[in-house]
Design a protein around this motif. Structure first.
Motif, short mmCIF file in Angstrom:
data_model
loop_
_atom_site.label_atom_id
_atom_site.label_comp_id
_atom_site.label_asym_id
_atom_site.label_seq_id
_atom_site.Cartn_x
_atom_site.Cartn_y
_atom_site.Cartn_z
N TYR A 109 0.84 -1.24 0.00
CA TYR A 109 -0.07 0.26 -0.18
C TYR A 109 0.85 1.06 0.01
O TYR A 109 1.79 1.52 0.74
CB TYR A 109 -1.06 0.06 1.22
CG TYR A 109 -1.54 1.34 1.34
CD1 TYR A 109 -2.81 1.23 0.49
CD2 TYR A 109 -1.45 2.39 1.94
CE1 TYR A 109 -3.65 2.51 0.42
CE2 TYR A 109 -2.23 3.47 2.01
CZ TYR A 109 -3.40 3.78 1.23
OH TYR A 109 -4.26 4.79 1.33
N SER A 110 0.83 1.99 -1.16
CA SER A 110 1.61 3.13 -1.09
C SER A 110 0.62 4.34 -0.58
O SER A 110 -0.36 4.81 -1.01
CB SER A 110 1.70 3.59 -2.47
OG SER A 110 2.33 5.08 -2.82
N ALA A 111 1.19 4.79 0.48
CA ALA A 111 0.66 5.95 1.28
C ALA A 111 0.53 7.19 0.52
O ALA A 111 -0.42 7.98 0.55
CB ALA A 111 1.05 6.25 2.83
N LYS A 112 1.52 7.32 -0.04
CA LYS A 112 1.88 8.80 -0.78
C LYS A 112 0.58 8.80 -2.02
O LYS A 112 -0.08 9.69 -1.92
CB LYS A 112 3.20 8.59 -1.55
CG LYS A 112 3.13 9.79 -2.54
CD LYS A 112 4.77 9.73 -3.24
CE LYS A 112 4.66 10.70 -4.23
NZ LYS A 112 5.96 10.39 -5.08
N ASP A 113 0.50 7.49 -2.82
CA ASP A 113 -0.52 7.58 -3.90
C ASP A 113 -1.95 7.01 -3.56
O ASP A 113 -2.78 7.01 -3.94
CB ASP A 113 -0.10 6.64 -4.96
CG ASP A 113 1.47 7.08 -5.56
OD1 ASP A 113 1.49 8.47 -5.57
OD2 ASP A 113 2.22 6.29 -5.94
N LYS A 114 -2.01 6.46 -2.25
CA LYS A 114 -3.09 6.12 -1.66
C LYS A 114 -3.75 4.75 -2.43
O LYS A 114 -4.97 4.72 -2.69
CB LYS A 114 -4.34 7.05 -1.29
CG LYS A 114 -3.66 8.00 -0.39
CD LYS A 114 -4.76 9.08 0.18
CE LYS A 114 -4.68 10.24 1.07
NZ LYS A 114 -3.52 10.10 1.85
N GLU A 115 -2.95 3.88 -2.73
CA GLU A 115 -3.34 2.69 -3.56
C GLU A 115 -2.30 1.54 -3.29
O GLU A 115 -1.29 1.92 -3.00
CB GLU A 115 -3.70 3.20 -5.14
CG GLU A 115 -2.12 3.68 -5.71
CD GLU A 115 -2.28 4.11 -7.38
OE1 GLU A 115 -1.46 3.83 -8.00
OE2 GLU A 115 -3.42 4.45 -7.65
N LYS A 117 -0.07 -1.07 -4.79
CA LYS A 117 0.86 -1.15 -6.01
C LYS A 117 1.77 -2.21 -6.06
O LYS A 117 2.20 -3.15 -4.70
CB LYS A 117 1.87 0.05 -5.94
CG LYS A 117 1.32 1.21 -6.26
CD LYS A 117 2.21 2.62 -6.35
CE LYS A 117 1.54 3.59 -6.85
NZ LYS A 117 2.82 4.72 -6.90
N ASP A 164 -2.93 -8.33 -5.13
CA ASP A 164 -3.60 -7.46 -4.53
C ASP A 164 -5.16 -8.24 -4.22
O ASP A 164 -6.05 -7.62 -3.53
CB ASP A 164 -3.86 -6.08 -4.92
CG ASP A 164 -4.42 -5.91 -6.18
OD1 ASP A 164 -4.29 -7.25 -6.97
OD2 ASP A 164 -4.79 -5.04 -6.72
#
Length: 175
Positions: A109-115, A117, A164
């Motif tokens: 989970y990319s906190a920066k992109d909120k998705e 990956k 995912d």
């Protein structure tokens, strides 16, 4: 072999309970404490295709796991119809009170992109778990999206796409 929700494959008695016990009794891993409460006793990570015996550190349990690796690769490759090679192989022992949070093996989970990956070059990887013990309570392997909770017996192999669509966790070990 049985498929659970189409995403999770379970092979009971992949190895005998006697062989599983022999591995556990003969492994001499390094103990580490994981920040999420997972106490791990690891014989790796290591890369089987590059594995060489260091006779100063030789232990039969680790060697048996490496020998079993080819059988695991074959089972996964046969199911998915393509050749898979192991990137890493490790042994983990969970003790009373430990758990493993909900996660994806090959995604994050990319906190920066909120998705969610894919990890670089891991998009098509598979994950496999070989249970070596059944002497535990709690510690269920949970796949919440599939509504599946398992307490596998020694010798059971479980594998799935590490993407995912198959987040999973290990519930708290009671004993």
């Amino acid at each position: 072999m049985k498929k659970i929700s189409g995403d999770i494959i379970v092979i009971e008695n992949f190895i005998s309970k006697q062989l599983a016990k022999l591995i556990v009794e003969n492994i001499s891993p390094i103990t580490i404490q994981h920040p999420d409460g997972l106490e791990g006793m690891y014989a790796g990570p290591s890369f089987p295709e590059e594995y060489e015996i260091d006779y100063e550190d030789y232990n039969m349990g680790t060697e048996l796991l490496h020998l079993l690796n080819m059988s695991i690769q074959n089972a996964v490759s046969k199911e998915y119809g393509t050749l898979y090679k192991t990137r890493s192989l490790f042994y983990s022992k969970m003790t009373k009170g430990s758990f493993n949070r909900l996660h994806y093996d090959n995604y994050y989970y990319s906190a920066k992109d909120k998705e969610v990956k894919a990890r670089n070059d891991y998009e098509k990887d598979r994950s496999a778990i070989l249970y070596l013990s059944e002497e535990y309570s709690g510690g269920e392997l949970s796949f919440p999206l599939q509504n599946v909770e398992l307490s596998p017996k020694a010798g059971t192999l479980i594998f799935f796409e590490g993407n995912d669509t198959v987040p999973h966790e290990v519930k708290k070990v009671i004993d």
